[in-house]
Design a protein around this motif. Structure first.
Motif, PDB file in Angstrom:
ATOM      1  N   GLU A  57       9.119  79.981  -6.092  1.00  0.00           N
ATOM      2  CA  GLU A  57       8.647  78.652  -5.705  1.00  0.00           C
ATOM      3  C   GLU A  57       7.154  78.538  -5.940  1.00  0.00           C
ATOM      4  O   GLU A  57       6.406  79.472  -5.693  1.00  0.00           O
ATOM      5  CB  GLU A  57       8.933  78.381  -4.228  1.00  0.00           C
ATOM      6  CG  GLU A  57      10.396  78.246  -3.908  1.00  0.00           C
ATOM      7  CD  GLU A  57      10.651  77.922  -2.439  1.00  0.00           C
ATOM      8  OE1 GLU A  57       9.686  77.573  -1.708  1.00  0.00           O
ATOM      9  OE2 GLU A  57      11.816  78.011  -2.024  1.00  0.00           O
ATOM     10  N   VAL A  58       6.708  77.391  -6.445  1.00  0.00           N
ATOM     11  CA  VAL A  58       5.283  77.121  -6.631  1.00  0.00           C
ATOM     12  C   VAL A  58       4.978  75.746  -6.074  1.00  0.00           C
ATOM     13  O   VAL A  58       5.854  74.880  -5.980  1.00  0.00           O
ATOM     14  CB  VAL A  58       4.858  77.206  -8.115  1.00  0.00           C
ATOM     15  CG1 VAL A  58       4.960  78.605  -8.640  1.00  0.00           C
ATOM     16  CG2 VAL A  58       5.640  76.250  -8.965  1.00  0.00           C
ATOM     17  N   HIS A  59       3.722  75.535  -5.716  1.00  0.00           N
ATOM     18  CA  HIS A  59       3.300  74.220  -5.214  1.00  0.00           C
ATOM     19  C   HIS A  59       2.300  73.642  -6.200  1.00  0.00           C
ATOM     20  O   HIS A  59       1.297  74.268  -6.523  1.00  0.00           O
ATOM     21  CB  HIS A  59       2.679  74.379  -3.822  1.00  0.00           C
ATOM     22  CG  HIS A  59       3.658  74.953  -2.837  1.00  0.00           C
ATOM     23  ND1 HIS A  59       4.671  74.216  -2.295  1.00  0.00           N
ATOM     24  CD2 HIS A  59       3.795  76.202  -2.346  1.00  0.00           C
ATOM     25  CE1 HIS A  59       5.393  74.976  -1.488  1.00  0.00           C
ATOM     26  NE2 HIS A  59       4.878  76.207  -1.514  1.00  0.00           N
ATOM     27  N   VAL A  60       2.633  72.469  -6.707  1.00  0.00           N
ATOM     28  CA  VAL A  60       1.762  71.804  -7.693  1.00  0.00           C
ATOM     29  C   VAL A  60       1.213  70.515  -7.139  1.00  0.00           C
ATOM     30  O   VAL A  60       1.715  69.959  -6.220  1.00  0.00           O
ATOM     31  CB  VAL A  60       2.493  71.547  -9.017  1.00  0.00           C
ATOM     32  CG1 VAL A  60       2.753  72.842  -9.737  1.00  0.00           C
ATOM     33  CG2 VAL A  60       3.764  70.760  -8.821  1.00  0.00           C
ATOM     34  N   LYS A 103      16.178  74.467  -4.463  1.00  0.00           N
ATOM     35  CA  LYS A 103      15.942  73.321  -3.582  1.00  0.00           C
ATOM     36  C   LYS A 103      15.605  72.049  -4.349  1.00  0.00           C
ATOM     37  O   LYS A 103      14.933  72.085  -5.377  1.00  0.00           O
ATOM     38  CB  LYS A 103      14.796  73.632  -2.616  1.00  0.00           C
ATOM     39  CG  LYS A 103      15.063  74.801  -1.702  1.00  0.00           C
ATOM     40  CD  LYS A 103      13.818  75.101  -0.875  1.00  0.00           C
ATOM     41  CE  LYS A 103      13.956  76.404  -0.134  1.00  0.00           C
ATOM     42  NZ  LYS A 103      12.683  76.809   0.486  1.00  0.00           N
ATOM     43  N   SER A 128      13.713  68.915  -5.456  1.00  0.00           N
ATOM     44  CA  SER A 128      12.303  68.536  -5.654  1.00  0.00           C
ATOM     45  C   SER A 128      11.305  69.683  -5.503  1.00  0.00           C
ATOM     46  O   SER A 128      10.100  69.444  -5.431  1.00  0.00           O
ATOM     47  CB  SER A 128      11.918  67.387  -4.709  1.00  0.00           C
ATOM     48  OG  SER A 128      12.741  66.269  -4.959  1.00  0.00           O
ATOM     49  N   GLN A 129      11.766  70.910  -5.446  1.00  0.00           N
ATOM     50  CA  GLN A 129      10.885  72.073  -5.353  1.00  0.00           C
ATOM     51  C   GLN A 129      10.552  72.565  -6.768  1.00  0.00           C
ATOM     52  O   GLN A 129      11.436  72.698  -7.601  1.00  0.00           O
ATOM     53  CB  GLN A 129      11.557  73.204  -4.577  1.00  0.00           C
ATOM     54  CG  GLN A 129      10.815  74.524  -4.575  1.00  0.00           C
ATOM     55  CD  GLN A 129       9.463  74.446  -3.893  1.00  0.00           C
ATOM     56  OE1 GLN A 129       9.378  74.037  -2.748  1.00  0.00           O
ATOM     57  NE2 GLN A 129       8.412  74.814  -4.606  1.00  0.00           N
ATOM     58  N   TYR A 130       9.280  72.825  -7.025  1.00  0.00           N
ATOM     59  CA  TYR A 130       8.888  73.377  -8.319  1.00  0.00           C
ATOM     60  C   TYR A 130       9.082  74.894  -8.316  1.00  0.00           C
ATOM     61  O   TYR A 130       8.843  75.561  -7.318  1.00  0.00           O
ATOM     62  CB  TYR A 130       7.428  73.046  -8.646  1.00  0.00           C
ATOM     63  CG  TYR A 130       7.277  71.678  -9.237  1.00  0.00           C
ATOM     64  CD1 TYR A 130       7.327  71.484 -10.610  1.00  0.00           C
ATOM     65  CD2 TYR A 130       7.110  70.570  -8.416  1.00  0.00           C
ATOM     66  CE1 TYR A 130       7.205  70.221 -11.160  1.00  0.00           C
ATOM     67  CE2 TYR A 130       6.985  69.294  -8.957  1.00  0.00           C
ATOM     68  CZ  TYR A 130       7.029  69.128 -10.325  1.00  0.00           C
ATOM     69  OH  TYR A 130       6.915  67.875 -10.862  1.00  0.00           O
ATOM     70  N   TYR A 131       9.509  75.401  -9.490  1.00  0.00           N
ATOM     71  CA  TYR A 131       9.735  76.834  -9.671  1.00  0.00           C
ATOM     72  C   TYR A 131       9.071  77.301 -10.949  1.00  0.00           C
ATOM     73  O   TYR A 131       8.886  76.528 -11.887  1.00  0.00           O
ATOM     74  CB  TYR A 131      11.241  77.142  -9.773  1.00  0.00           C
ATOM     75  CG  TYR A 131      12.001  76.908  -8.506  1.00  0.00           C
ATOM     76  CD1 TYR A 131      12.155  77.927  -7.568  1.00  0.00           C
ATOM     77  CD2 TYR A 131      12.570  75.667  -8.236  1.00  0.00           C
ATOM     78  CE1 TYR A 131      12.867  77.716  -6.391  1.00  0.00           C
ATOM     79  CE2 TYR A 131      13.270  75.446  -7.064  1.00  0.00           C
ATOM     80  CZ  TYR A 131      13.415  76.466  -6.144  1.00  0.00           C
ATOM     81  OH  TYR A 131      14.101  76.255  -4.972  1.00  0.00           O
ATOM     82  N   ASP A 178       5.459  72.019 -18.102  1.00  0.00           N
ATOM     83  CA  ASP A 178       6.124  71.509 -16.905  1.00  0.00           C
ATOM     84  C   ASP A 178       7.126  70.416 -17.263  1.00  0.00           C
ATOM     85  O   ASP A 178       6.948  69.680 -18.224  1.00  0.00           O
ATOM     86  CB  ASP A 178       5.102  70.974 -15.893  1.00  0.00           C
ATOM     87  CG  ASP A 178       4.321  69.807 -16.429  1.00  0.00           C
ATOM     88  OD1 ASP A 178       4.794  68.666 -16.289  1.00  0.00           O
ATOM     89  OD2 ASP A 178       3.237  70.033 -17.002  1.00  0.00           O
ATOM     90  N   ALA A 223      11.138  71.294 -11.876  1.00  0.00           N
ATOM     91  CA  ALA A 223      11.738  70.822 -10.627  1.00  0.00           C
ATOM     92  C   ALA A 223      12.813  69.803 -10.963  1.00  0.00           C
ATOM     93  O   ALA A 223      12.795  69.190 -12.034  1.00  0.00           O
ATOM     94  CB  ALA A 223      10.687  70.188  -9.722  1.00  0.00           C
ATOM     95  N   GLU A 245      10.403  67.834 -15.239  1.00  0.00           N
ATOM     96  CA  GLU A 245      11.021  67.398 -13.996  1.00  0.00           C
ATOM     97  C   GLU A 245      12.231  66.527 -14.303  1.00  0.00           C
ATOM     98  O   GLU A 245      12.184  65.690 -15.205  1.00  0.00           O
ATOM     99  CB  GLU A 245      10.009  66.611 -13.159  1.00  0.00           C
ATOM    100  CG  GLU A 245      10.506  66.230 -11.797  1.00  0.00           C
ATOM    101  CD  GLU A 245       9.426  65.539 -10.973  1.00  0.00           C
ATOM    102  OE1 GLU A 245       9.480  65.673  -9.750  1.00  0.00           O
ATOM    103  OE2 GLU A 245       8.557  64.861 -11.556  1.00  0.00           O
TER     104      GLU A 245
END
Length: 194
Positions: free
Chosen positions: A191-194, A176, A178-181, A124, A144, A126
């Motif tokens: 898109e994923v949510h962490v 987008k 601040s959106q995680y991918y 990961d 992100a 950012e």
């Protein structure tokens, strides 16, 4: 040989002889090359240039052609040559693309970078702020970034072989803020949510 070189905003670099000013498109020559001594210093991995020139919006980065006698330092991507031509100044997306290309072409070399403005690491990454780069590599990489950053994903299979790679600029349209991918094997961004 394609290499990369960083400069200050005036297209100057510090060398053994002091401050040296370069011009795009011009070929420079030296009599001999030896790492950390004489010749024109550059790097195969563009992000190694960040050891001397940070990604701060002022410093400039170029794709160059190294020629003549070429001396490569073992264990890193530093290259010293007797000839150097500045071919093209790179924007943020091109810098990220060059970094990802190096990682894909040299998957076993050291590629991790965490420094001001750049986060390239396993699993990961950012990019916070603007004009930054984040690249994640792994079996399930996630990345992100804020609007104006460039983010990249490098997907590996279970054996650690690279099977897909892709970059995007965070624009709040296709990608987008601040959106995680993550990335699928067919290079789709999800898109994923962490």
């Amino acid at each position: 040989m394609i290499v990369y070189k960083g400069f200050n905003e005036k297209l100057q670099a510090t060398c053994g002889k002091g401050i040296f000013k370069y011009e795009e498109g011009k070929t420079y020559t030296e009599e001999k090359s030896k790492t950390r001594s004489t010749g024109f210093h550059a790097a195969e991995y563009i992000l190694d240039c960040l050891n001397w020139y940070t990604l701060d919006g002022k410093n400039r980065f170029f794709r160059c052609e190294a020629g003549g006698s070429i001396d490569e330092e073992e264990g890193c991507s530093m290259v010293v040559s007797t000839e150097l031509t500045l071919e093209k100044e790179l924007n943020l997306t091109e810098i990220a693309f060059a970094a990802m290309r190096y990682i894909v072409e040299h998957p076993k070399r050291d590629w991790r970078v965490i420094t001001r403005g750049v986060c390239v690491q396993e699993d990961d990454a950012e990019a916070i702020g603007t004009d930054k780069i984040a690249i994640a590599r792994g079996k399930n990489p996630v990345v992100a970034g804020n609007r104006g950053t460039v983010i990249g994903l490098i997907l590996e299979n279970a054996d650690g072989e690279i099977i897909a790679a892709s970059i995007r600029k965070v624009d709040d349209v296709q990608t987008k803020d601040s959106q995680y991918y993550t990335l699928t094997p067919d290079r789709r961004w999800v898109e994923v949510h962490v």
